[in-house]
Design an enzyme around this catalytic site. Structure first.
Site, PDB file in Angstrom:
ATOM      1  N   ASP A   4      21.826  64.799  37.999  1.00  0.00           N
ATOM      2  CA  ASP A   4      20.656  64.890  38.856  1.00  0.00           C
ATOM      3  C   ASP A   4      20.989  64.167  40.169  1.00  0.00           C
ATOM      4  O   ASP A   4      21.949  63.393  40.242  1.00  0.00           O
ATOM      5  CB  ASP A   4      19.462  64.229  38.158  1.00  0.00           C
ATOM      6  CG  ASP A   4      18.252  64.104  39.051  1.00  0.00           C
ATOM      7  OD1 ASP A   4      17.816  65.132  39.588  1.00  0.00           O
ATOM      8  OD2 ASP A   4      17.760  62.979  39.214  1.00  0.00           O
ATOM      9  N   ASP A   6      18.262  63.008  43.142  1.00  0.00           N
ATOM     10  CA  ASP A   6      17.292  62.012  43.604  1.00  0.00           C
ATOM     11  C   ASP A   6      16.990  60.979  42.523  1.00  0.00           C
ATOM     12  O   ASP A   6      16.550  61.322  41.424  1.00  0.00           O
ATOM     13  CB  ASP A   6      15.989  62.696  44.025  1.00  0.00           C
ATOM     14  CG  ASP A   6      16.170  63.576  45.246  1.00  0.00           C
ATOM     15  OD1 ASP A   6      16.537  63.027  46.308  1.00  0.00           O
ATOM     16  OD2 ASP A   6      15.955  64.799  45.156  1.00  0.00           O
TER      17      ASP A   6
END
Length: 215
Positions: A4, A6
């Protein structure tokens, strides 16, 4: 390896805080803490709906709001994007070991292109953006798409996430999951290994999550 972006690789949630609060002010209001927490990990469309509802302005156009946020966050990403602790070292170790790697993010392609100036365009064999899939996290499609692009069975992939939404997506896809909470704590989740920081993650741990000896 499926990363991932953010809150996992980069400390960008604080920049989203700035942009969201600024937009709320443009609309004559202020975003609540509850709304901000519920936005973390969601798609842009869902984020804008949450913001509008929180402001008592559900009639606002989510596409117009998203365009404003995207323009502002691009400015902030160019000047204020920072790595999360341990993220750069782990990503470099994964790449040095020749492990197929993908970025799996709810952010749109224009923003990701700016982030890649920090993350490194050669850091990933594939990039899956939130505006390039039919169903965003917590749906499994983003992670299933990444595994397909890498040519690796999803059951042989480790996904690293920071949010409930992302963890749910990775689990639903069938990946092994390492959670490193950033802005919000995560409860214990069956099948999910948690760390306080990626500084404690290494190739041995990733291999162990897949039930295999380290390479």
């Amino acid at each position: 390896m499926l990363f991932d972006m953010d809150g996992t690789l980069v400390d960008s949630e604080k920049l989203w805080d700035v942009a969201l609060q600024e937009l709320a002010a443009v609309y004559g209001g202020s975003m609540s803490d509850a709304a901000r927490k519920s936005i973390i990990g969601t798609s842009m469309a869902d984020s804008m709906r949450i913001l509008h509802d929180d402001l008592g302005q559900p009639e606002r156009d989510p596409q117009a709001s998203a365009a404003w946020i995207n323009a502002r966050i691009l400015e902030l990403f160019r000047t204020g994007l920072r790595w999360r602790p341990g993220a750069m070292a782990l990503l470099r170790a994964v790449r040095a070991a020749g492990i197929p790697t993908a970025l799996v993010t709810s952010s749109g392609r224009p923003l990701v292109e700016v982030a890649l100036d920090t993350l490194g365009r050669d850091s990933f064999d594939a990039v899956v953006c939130g505006d390039e899939v039919d169903a965003a996290k917590p749906h499994p499609e983003p992670y299933l798409t990444a595994a397909r692009l890498l040519g690796v069975p999803i059951g042989r992939c480790v996904a690293i996430e920071d949010s409930r939404t992302g963890v749910a997506s990775a689990l639903a896809a069938g990946a092994a999951v390492l959670a490193v909470p950033a802005e919000l704590p995560l409860p214990p989740i069956d099948g999910v290994h948690q760390l306080e920081s990626l500084t404690a993650a290494d190739l041995e741990l990733l291999a162990a999550l897949l039930g295999e000896p380290p390479a």
